[in-house]
Design a protein around this motif. Structure first.
Motif, mmCIF file in Angstrom:
data_model
loop_
_atom_site.group_PDB
_atom_site.id
_atom_site.type_symbol
_atom_site.label_atom_id
_atom_site.label_comp_id
_atom_site.label_asym_id
_atom_site.label_seq_id
_atom_site.Cartn_x
_atom_site.Cartn_y
_atom_site.Cartn_z
ATOM 1 N N CYS A 164 2.661 -0.831 8.786
ATOM 2 C CA CYS A 164 1.565 -0.935 7.817
ATOM 3 C C CYS A 164 1.199 -2.397 7.582
ATOM 4 O O CYS A 164 2.022 -3.187 7.154
ATOM 5 C CB CYS A 164 1.948 -0.268 6.502
ATOM 6 S SG CYS A 164 0.659 -0.491 5.258
ATOM 7 N N ILE A 165 -0.060 -2.731 7.867
ATOM 8 C CA ILE A 165 -0.491 -4.123 7.690
ATOM 9 C C ILE A 165 -1.232 -4.307 6.361
ATOM 10 O O ILE A 165 -1.872 -5.343 6.140
ATOM 11 C CB ILE A 165 -1.367 -4.596 8.869
ATOM 12 C CG1 ILE A 165 -2.549 -3.648 9.077
ATOM 13 C CG2 ILE A 165 -0.554 -4.762 10.143
ATOM 14 C CD1 ILE A 165 -3.637 -4.209 9.984
ATOM 15 N N ASN A 166 -1.117 -3.332 5.484
ATOM 16 C CA ASN A 166 -1.742 -3.413 4.150
ATOM 17 C C ASN A 166 -3.257 -3.673 4.212
ATOM 18 O O ASN A 166 -3.793 -4.456 3.426
ATOM 19 C CB ASN A 166 -1.077 -4.513 3.317
ATOM 20 C CG ASN A 166 0.192 -4.024 2.661
ATOM 21 O OD1 ASN A 166 0.819 -3.078 3.117
ATOM 22 N ND2 ASN A 166 0.609 -4.663 1.595
ATOM 23 N N CYS A 167 -3.908 -3.013 5.162
ATOM 24 C CA CYS A 167 -5.345 -3.267 5.312
ATOM 25 C C CYS A 167 -6.156 -2.519 4.260
ATOM 26 O O CYS A 167 -7.343 -2.789 4.104
ATOM 27 C CB CYS A 167 -5.802 -2.864 6.711
ATOM 28 S SG CYS A 167 -5.799 -1.088 6.969
ATOM 29 N N THR A 168 -5.519 -1.567 3.587
ATOM 30 C CA THR A 168 -6.110 -0.763 2.503
ATOM 31 C C THR A 168 -7.201 0.229 2.957
ATOM 32 O O THR A 168 -7.880 0.808 2.111
ATOM 33 C CB THR A 168 -6.686 -1.646 1.353
ATOM 34 O OG1 THR A 168 -7.730 -2.480 1.875
ATOM 35 C CG2 THR A 168 -5.629 -2.522 0.713
ATOM 36 N N CYS A 183 -6.351 4.777 9.866
ATOM 37 C CA CYS A 183 -5.312 3.745 9.979
ATOM 38 C C CYS A 183 -5.376 3.023 11.335
ATOM 39 O O CYS A 183 -5.236 3.641 12.382
ATOM 40 C CB CYS A 183 -3.930 4.363 9.784
ATOM 41 S SG CYS A 183 -2.650 3.103 9.908
ATOM 42 N N PRO A 184 -5.549 1.701 11.321
ATOM 43 C CA PRO A 184 -5.652 0.974 12.609
ATOM 44 C C PRO A 184 -4.323 0.842 13.338
ATOM 45 O O PRO A 184 -4.299 0.401 14.492
ATOM 46 C CB PRO A 184 -6.172 -0.413 12.190
ATOM 47 C CG PRO A 184 -5.744 -0.572 10.783
ATOM 48 C CD PRO A 184 -5.720 0.793 10.177
ATOM 49 N N THR A 185 -3.213 1.211 12.658
ATOM 50 C CA THR A 185 -1.931 1.176 13.374
ATOM 51 C C THR A 185 -1.399 2.596 13.599
ATOM 52 O O THR A 185 -0.271 2.779 14.056
ATOM 53 C CB THR A 185 -0.873 0.316 12.634
ATOM 54 O OG1 THR A 185 -0.652 0.870 11.343
ATOM 55 C CG2 THR A 185 -1.305 -1.118 12.511
ATOM 56 N N ILE A 227 -0.468 5.101 11.598
ATOM 57 C CA ILE A 227 0.662 5.701 10.859
ATOM 58 C C ILE A 227 0.181 6.597 9.725
ATOM 59 O O ILE A 227 -0.987 6.575 9.344
ATOM 60 C CB ILE A 227 1.604 4.616 10.276
ATOM 61 C CG1 ILE A 227 0.843 3.663 9.354
ATOM 62 C CG2 ILE A 227 2.337 3.891 11.374
ATOM 63 C CD1 ILE A 227 1.728 2.772 8.533
ATOM 64 N N VAL A 258 0.886 -1.168 0.000
ATOM 65 C CA VAL A 258 0.000 0.000 0.000
ATOM 66 C C VAL A 258 0.922 1.214 0.000
ATOM 67 O O VAL A 258 1.697 1.409 0.932
ATOM 68 C CB VAL A 258 -0.927 0.010 1.237
ATOM 69 C CG1 VAL A 258 -1.681 1.324 1.335
ATOM 70 C CG2 VAL A 258 -1.906 -1.151 1.167
ATOM 71 N N ILE A 287 0.838 6.952 6.000
ATOM 72 C CA ILE A 287 1.436 6.192 4.890
ATOM 73 C C ILE A 287 2.174 7.137 3.924
ATOM 74 O O ILE A 287 3.009 6.712 3.138
ATOM 75 C CB ILE A 287 0.353 5.347 4.155
ATOM 76 C CG1 ILE A 287 0.982 4.279 3.246
ATOM 77 C CG2 ILE A 287 -0.610 6.212 3.371
ATOM 78 C CD1 ILE A 287 1.795 3.230 3.916
ATOM 79 N N CYS A 314 -6.706 3.100 4.229
ATOM 80 C CA CYS A 314 -6.295 4.441 3.786
ATOM 81 C C CYS A 314 -6.580 4.635 2.293
ATOM 82 O O CYS A 314 -6.828 5.755 1.841
ATOM 83 C CB CYS A 314 -4.819 4.685 4.095
ATOM 84 S SG CYS A 314 -3.743 3.417 3.436
HETATM 85 S S1 SF4 Z 1 -2.851 0.058 4.679
HETATM 86 FE FE1 SF4 Z 1 -3.859 0.103 6.659
HETATM 87 S S2 SF4 Z 1 -2.169 -0.084 8.091
HETATM 88 FE FE2 SF4 Z 1 -1.246 0.519 6.161
HETATM 89 S S3 SF4 Z 1 -1.157 2.716 6.259
HETATM 90 FE FE3 SF4 Z 1 -3.061 2.198 5.216
HETATM 91 S S4 SF4 Z 1 -4.572 2.190 6.845
HETATM 92 FE FE4 SF4 Z 1 -2.570 2.103 7.850
#
Ligand code: SF4
Ligand code: SF4
Length: 474
Positions: free
Chosen positions: A298-302, A284-286, A288, A244, A290, A304
């Motif tokens: 980044c856990i690539n949750c998408t 963003c659940p962590t 950050i 991501v 991006i 964002c």
């Molecule tokens: S993909 Fe998810 S974890 Fe990574 S920056 Fe975006 S919201 Fe945060």
């Protein structure tokens, strides 16, 4: 890994993690509820995964569970196939192949697993977080509730939320244990008096509190500081990995980010397409940003990507300012994502999967070991016959009972079982029995003859085993 524009100038964000403040305290995150195309896809996928996760231990193939990893009794079952200590080479090979698979997959496709498939994320974001949104409301309301003095509403919300959290933790704990001891044993523990299964009961309660702690309090810290897969991202990802990523070239242009103004041509003015709305950070659940570049957190949750696409739609700009892409593709402004390495690694992944399937099909349903009884030579019987005593041990790896008979192959003679004529082996168990082999002295050419014993079930040859037959000197 960092984007080029950031390297060497604004890297301070890498010195800290988003959830720890200057004094080392926890920064509690209140991510905004994500909405959009990718969130919908993740929702659908999570429903399927949750059904699979809770359902798998209850599915049986031929009486054996689909998956069971009983580390206590060392019984391992995959796709209904019981793995015996003799099969551990296969189990080991599958494990090594899977590790290799994960490394190659991550190198090419990045951390898609973390955001879309990992049980931690599925439970956290798709179950617990949703309950939190449902009871406490979205980010702002959650923050307000936290600051608010205790009153009936807050007590009710906290009690109902944590009660639900614990009930789900209890369900996860049962499921987790079902993967280890199997559902039959789990039901037995549930139904029998407490004093008969105090260990099992304590395990269920202990695990349930561990899961409650993880999802109610520890949360994203699992991905940030505990998960070894997360910690290894730095060595597995490269500039061609799919991640991501924020398109910093389009997002910044010459003039950098700036707030949105109606009817202006941002590209013409040299302004970046990032309107600095902070929506990507808010969801963003962590915790950050991006836009700083690819980060360990980044856990690539998408989430964002959905947030940014929504803002792009609102402002009439093109979607995809944050998208799934490689660092190189963004730097070179190219859409070429399938590199030679991607193709080569994908081919290796397919090969590895084929090997696993092949190894599974090669694995027989039973394994017989025939050994001459130690310390015994031969006996001379009536009519010029010579007999040798053997012991056969059979492991039944199949899902059905086996009733076996034994015959000499490629040699004149007889097999005479000691005791019952048929060796009965229950499914997933082993059994052994002694038998004599009787061969006429005239049919022996040497004092040691190699013989082949066939193992049959209902007249069907299942296996052939070689052993030696001893006779008098010739
Ligand atoms: S993909 Fe998810 S974890 Fe990574 S920056 Fe975006 S919201 Fe945060
Ligand atoms: S959501 Fe998009 S436009 Fe808004 S700050 Fe993030 S990158 Fe910039």
């Amino acid at each position: 890994m960092a984007t080029n524009h950031k390297r060497g100038k604004e890297e301070a964000f890498r010195d800290t993690i988003s959830t720890v403040d200057d004094k080392g305290g926890r920064v509690w995150l209140y991510p905004k509820k994500p909405k959009g195309k990718f969130t919908n896809y993740r929702d659908y996928l999570s429903y399927v995964l949750l059904v699979m996760l809770f359902g798998t231990p209850w599915v049986k193939i031929g009486g054996e569970p689909l998956l069971m990893i009983n580390i206590i009794t060392r019984k391992f079952v995959m796709f209904g196939q019981v793995f015996w200590p003799q099969d551990f080479y296969l189990f080991g090979l599958i494990m090594i192949t899977m590790v290799l698979f994960v490394v190659l997959f991550t190198t090419v496709y990045g951390r898609v697993f973390c955001g879309w498939l990992c049980p931690q994320t599925i439970f956290m974001e798709m179950v617990y977080r949703k309950i939190e949104y449902w009871i406490d409301g979205d980010s702002k309301q959650q923050q307000r509730l936290k600051k608010q003095a205790w009153n009936a509403d807050k007590v009710w919300k906290r009690v109902s939320k944590y009660t639900l959290f614990y009930i789900i933790a209890l369900a996860i704990s049962h499921t987790f244990l079902a993967y280890i001891i199997g559902t039959d044993e789990l039901i037995r523990i549930q139904r029998s008096p407490l004093e008969e299964h105090i260990g099992g009961f304590l395990a269920i309660i202990g695990f349930s509190w561990v899961f409650f702690f993880v999802f109610a309090w520890f949360r994203e810290q699992v991905c940030l500081i505990v998960c070894p897969y997360g910690r290894l991202q730095g060595v597995m990802l490269d500039r061609n990995s799919l991640v991501v990523a924020y398109d910093y070239i389009r997002g910044e242009r010459k003039e950098g980010r700036s707030k949105f103004k109606k009817n202006e041509d941002r590209a013409e003015l040299g302004k970046g397409d990032c309107i600095d709305c902070n929506q990507c950070v808010d969801v963003c659940p962590t915790g950050i940003d991006i836009r700083n570049g690819t980060q360990l957190e980044c856990i690539n949750c998408t989430a964002c990507m959905d947030a940014c696409d929504h803002m792009m739609d609102k402002t009439g700009l093109e979607q995809g300012l944050i998208r799934l892409d490689s660092e190189n593709a963004i730097a070179d402004h190219t859409k070429k994502r399938v590199t030679l390495k991607t193709k080569a690694y994908s081919a290796v992944l397919v090969l590895l999967m084929t090997i696993i399937v092949f190894l599974f099909t090669l694995r027989g349903n039973m394994e017989a070991t025939i050994l001459r009884t130690p310390g015994m030579l031969f006996q001379e019987a009536e009519g010029g016959y010579i007999t040798n005593l053997y012991n056969v041990k059979v492991i039944n790896k199949s899902n059905k009972e086996l009733n076996l008979t034994f015959e000499l192959k490629d040699h004149k003679g007889f097999v005479e079982m000691v005791g019952t004529k048929i060796l009965h082996v229950e499914k997933g168990k082993s059994n052994q029995q002694a038998f004599f082999v009787r061969i006429h002295e005239d049919d022996l050419l040497d004092k040691k003859t190699e013989i082949v014993v066939g193992v049959y079930e209902d007249g069907i040859l299942l296996e052939e085993d070689k052993t030696n037959f001893l006779g008098p000197n010739k």
